[in-house]
Design a protein around this motif. Structure first.
Motif, PDB file in Angstrom:
ATOM      1  N   PRO A  59       0.801  -1.234   0.000  1.00 17.77           N
ATOM      2  CA  PRO A  59       0.000   0.000   0.000  1.00 17.77           C
ATOM      3  C   PRO A  59       0.832   1.282   0.000  1.00 17.77           C
ATOM      4  CG  PRO A  59      -0.939  -1.606   1.509  1.00 17.77           C
ATOM      5  CD  PRO A  59       0.365  -2.162   1.058  1.00 17.77           C
ATOM      6  N   TRP A  60       2.070   1.187   0.484  1.00 15.86           N
ATOM      7  CA  TRP A  60       2.916   2.377   0.513  1.00 15.86           C
ATOM      8  C   TRP A  60       3.359   2.807  -0.882  1.00 15.86           C
ATOM      9  CZ3 TRP A  60       4.149   6.303   3.503  1.00 15.86           C
ATOM     10  CH2 TRP A  60       3.806   6.231   4.850  1.00 15.86           C
ATOM     11  N   LEU A  61       3.244   1.919  -1.878  1.00 15.03           N
ATOM     12  CA  LEU A  61       3.527   2.332  -3.254  1.00 15.03           C
ATOM     13  C   LEU A  61       2.589   3.451  -3.685  1.00 15.03           C
ATOM     14  CD1 LEU A  61       4.147  -1.023  -5.175  1.00 15.03           C
ATOM     15  CD2 LEU A  61       5.830   0.670  -4.451  1.00 15.03           C
ATOM     16  N   PHE A  62       1.372   3.419  -3.186  1.00 12.23           N
ATOM     17  CA  PHE A  62       0.401   4.453  -3.505  1.00 12.23           C
ATOM     18  C   PHE A  62       0.489   5.619  -2.519  1.00 12.23           C
ATOM     19  CE2 PHE A  62      -1.154   0.352  -4.950  1.00 12.23           C
ATOM     20  CZ  PHE A  62      -1.465   0.606  -6.278  1.00 12.23           C
ATOM     21  N   SER A  63       0.642   5.289  -1.226  1.00 18.31           N
ATOM     22  CA  SER A  63       0.662   6.337  -0.204  1.00 18.31           C
ATOM     23  C   SER A  63       1.847   7.276  -0.380  1.00 18.31           C
ATOM     24  CB  SER A  63       0.699   5.711   1.194  1.00 18.31           C
ATOM     25  OG  SER A  63      -0.458   4.947   1.446  1.00 18.31           O
ATOM     26  N   ILE A  64       3.039   6.729  -0.644  1.00 18.52           N
ATOM     27  CA  ILE A  64       4.229   7.579  -0.750  1.00 18.52           C
ATOM     28  C   ILE A  64       4.148   8.470  -1.975  1.00 18.52           C
ATOM     29  CG2 ILE A  64       5.665   6.005  -2.129  1.00 18.52           C
ATOM     30  CD1 ILE A  64       6.822   8.052   0.919  1.00 18.52           C
ATOM     31  N   TYR A  65       3.540   7.963  -3.029  1.00 15.18           N
ATOM     32  CA  TYR A  65       3.370   8.754  -4.253  1.00 15.18           C
ATOM     33  C   TYR A  65       2.441   9.942  -3.991  1.00 15.18           C
ATOM     34  CZ  TYR A  65       1.995   9.804  -9.095  1.00 15.18           C
ATOM     35  OH  TYR A  65       1.737  10.424 -10.295  1.00 15.18           O
ATOM     36  N   VAL A  66       1.292   9.655  -3.373  1.00 15.08           N
ATOM     37  CA  VAL A  66       0.333  10.718  -3.053  1.00 15.08           C
ATOM     38  C   VAL A  66       0.954  11.724  -2.096  1.00 15.08           C
ATOM     39  CG1 VAL A  66      -1.868  11.205  -1.910  1.00 15.08           C
ATOM     40  CG2 VAL A  66      -1.683   9.272  -3.485  1.00 15.08           C
ATOM     41  N   LEU A  67       1.701  11.222  -1.123  1.00 16.88           N
ATOM     42  CA  LEU A  67       2.326  12.088  -0.123  1.00 16.88           C
ATOM     43  C   LEU A  67       3.345  13.022  -0.762  1.00 16.88           C
ATOM     44  CD1 LEU A  67       2.433  12.595   2.950  1.00 16.88           C
ATOM     45  CD2 LEU A  67       4.267  10.899   3.067  1.00 16.88           C
ATOM     46  N   ALA A  68       4.237  12.469  -1.577  1.00 15.57           N
ATOM     47  CA  ALA A  68       5.265  13.287  -2.228  1.00 15.57           C
ATOM     48  C   ALA A  68       4.641  14.310  -3.173  1.00 15.57           C
ATOM     49  CB  ALA A  68       6.233  12.381  -2.998  1.00 15.57           C
ATOM     50  N   GLN A  69       3.608  13.907  -3.873  1.00 15.35           N
ATOM     51  CA  GLN A  69       2.937  14.827  -4.792  1.00 15.35           C
ATOM     52  C   GLN A  69       2.270  15.961  -4.021  1.00 15.35           C
ATOM     53  OE1 GLN A  69      -0.267  13.050  -7.026  1.00 15.35           O
ATOM     54  NE2 GLN A  69      -0.286  14.683  -8.547  1.00 15.35           N
ATOM     55  N   ALA A  70       1.566  15.612  -2.953  1.00 14.26           N
ATOM     56  CA  ALA A  70       0.797  16.618  -2.217  1.00 14.26           C
ATOM     57  C   ALA A  70       1.693  17.667  -1.571  1.00 14.26           C
ATOM     58  CB  ALA A  70      -0.064  15.931  -1.154  1.00 14.26           C
TER      59      ALA A  70
END
Length: 487
Positions: A59-70
């Protein structure tokens, strides 16, 4: 100039064959990187885990992407206002392409997660700066037509992404999910480098970067989003980890506000919250984010776990929402040119409420078609709300504030997405806990008799949130006056 006084521009005057066509194509190709990435990875879960392991970390593959983008969006917006759009956009494309190359070469789940963060940092520049470039080179009336081109990228990606992901995973390798970005990114970068000529607003002094504000905003946002994304998942909401993250986020963000009041060039100026048009766009984007990612997480689960559909059919139900958004975005220009921004947003809000009401009628005996129909109406509502609000925010500020206004709106949507995942997850887990006497390890393993009422409660919460979208749309003034280049 008001939104209602503009006249519609013919497609031939602003299309890909027009003088500005190559720049538009460069923005579309760049946007395609982010759009395809949002759907292509989901279908490759078994292949990636089978090769690298680390199912619990996936799940961190998606969470880290969203986090870095935001967290990077507000920074890119401010830098683009200070130094121009072109260099910031090219940095975003390069970061995304480099991140994609590294993801394709990843040797473990940990390295893949780290490289996904690099991708997210690139996406944080591409999405807001691409829309800012559109706002720079096209008038309000022209953007009514141009939106159709940009929206088509998301529509095509929502169909092509899952198919490509499945094909690469089965026929070639999941690594090609990332390698496919390399030629697309190279084409986008070359097009923007060669054809996009901008004249940034001249500055009389060397730009002063708000390092203190940037650091406080990044740390505060990271703490807040990690707390929202992982609360109730990796740790309970009342645990020391959750409390520490939220208290830390509050302290950091309060310090950020104090610093921004005295900063010469604040990274996220406080005026965006007081500006009725920009503030209204941010409020609407926040609500859209809450509903969008929250429902995106639970609609496929309902289709599979309650209605008994397969993964492909469940994806179709969600695709109805992702298709409805660009269809509405591409046609919203005709409405806001004729009726104004607020009226168009109210129409979208009504559609969102109607879609939420349709979602409440879906039950264990319903068909996937009924679920897809509700999602389609919701997607149409989101498109008629989000796109006009962003155009309104860009139109209401001059060139040197447009990057901040655009990024503030997209940042609000990102925060809303994290809030939506957390809030809807808490609702579902509360119902499950009441029925089972304890929290589940994961919702996917629940029997349909427990999962149905849990997700039904999520749909009720979504309906309540959709009503707030109506109220948020009313914040937008009846008429939005277009700002001059140096107002």
């Amino acid at each position: 100039m008001t939104s209602s006084s503009a006249t519609r521009v013919p497609r031939s005057a602003v299309g890909l064959r027009s003088e500005r066509g190559p720049v538009l194509l460069g923005v579309m190709l760049s946007t395609g990187l982010v759009a395809i990435d949002s759907t292509i990875l989901a279908t490759a879960v078994p292949a990636v885990v089978g090769d690298l392991g680390g199912l619990s970390q996936f799940p961190w593959l998606f969470s880290i992407y969203v986090l870095a983008q935001a967290v990077s969006v507000p920074v890119y917006g401010k830098v683009a206002d200070l130094l121009g759009r072109k260099n910031v956009m090219l940095v975003g494309v390069v970061l995304f392409v480099v991140g994609s190359l590294l993801c394709g070469l990843a040797w473990s789940m940990g390295s893949l997660i780290a490289f996904r963060a690099v991708q997210g940092l690139g996406a944080g520049a591409i999405q807001p700066i691409g829309m800012t470039i559109i706002g720079d080179i096209y008038s309000v009336a022209e953007r009514a037509t141009v939106q159709g081109y940009v929206a088509s990228v998301w529509a095509i990606s929502s169909l092509v992404g899952p198919t490509l992901g499945g094909f690469f995973s089965e026929a070639l390798s999941w690594r090609w999910i990332f390698f496919v970005n390399l030629p697309l990114g190279a084409a986008a970068g070359w097009m923007l480098w060669r054809r996009f000529q901008e004249s940034p607003r001249p500055v009389t002094a060397r730009p002063r970067i708000d390092w203190a504000g940037t650091l406080l905003l990044l740390l505060g946002t990271v703490a807040l989003l990690v707390g929202l994304l992982e609360g109730g998942v990796l740790w309970s909401w009342g645990s020391p980890a959750s409390i520490g993250l939220f208290v830390g986020a509050a302290v950091l963000l309060v310090a950020f506000v104090v610093v921004e009041r005295n900063a010469a060039e604040p990274v996220l100026p406080l005026w965006v919250f007081r500006h009725r048009v920009v503030g209204g766009a941010m409020l609407v984007s926040l609500v859209v984010g809450v509903m969008l990612l929250g429902l995106t997480s639970y609609v496929p689960l309902y289709a599979q776990g309650v209605l008994g559909a397969g993964a492909i059919v469940a994806g179709f139900a969600l695709a109805a929402m992702t298709l409805g958004w660009p269809v509405a975005a591409s046609t919203s220009g005709r409405l806001y040119l004729r009726l104004g921004f607020r009226a168009t947003m109210l129409i979208g809000s009504v559609l969102a409420v109607a879609g939420s009401a349709l979602l409440l009628t879906v039950g264990p005996d319903s068909s996937v078609w009924q679920l897809a129909a509700a999602c389609l109406v919701l997607g149409l509502g989101f498109g008629y709300v989000a796109s006009p609000s962003l155009v309104a925010a860009q139109s209401a500020v001059p060139w040197h504030e447009r990057g901040v206004a655009t990024s503030a709106s997209i940042f609000a949507r990102s925060v809303g997405s994290a809030v939506g995942v957390a809030a809807f997850g808490a609702v579902a887990n509360t119902v499950v806990r009441d029925r089972l006497g304890g929290a589940p390890t994961d919702l996917e393993s629940l029997p349909s008799g427990v999962l149905a009422p849990a997700l039904g409660a999520v749909f009720v919460a979504a309906a309540a949130v959709s009503v707030t979208m109506l109220l948020a749309s009313l914040v937008m003034p009846r008429e939005v006056r277009e700002a001059g280049a140096d107002d």
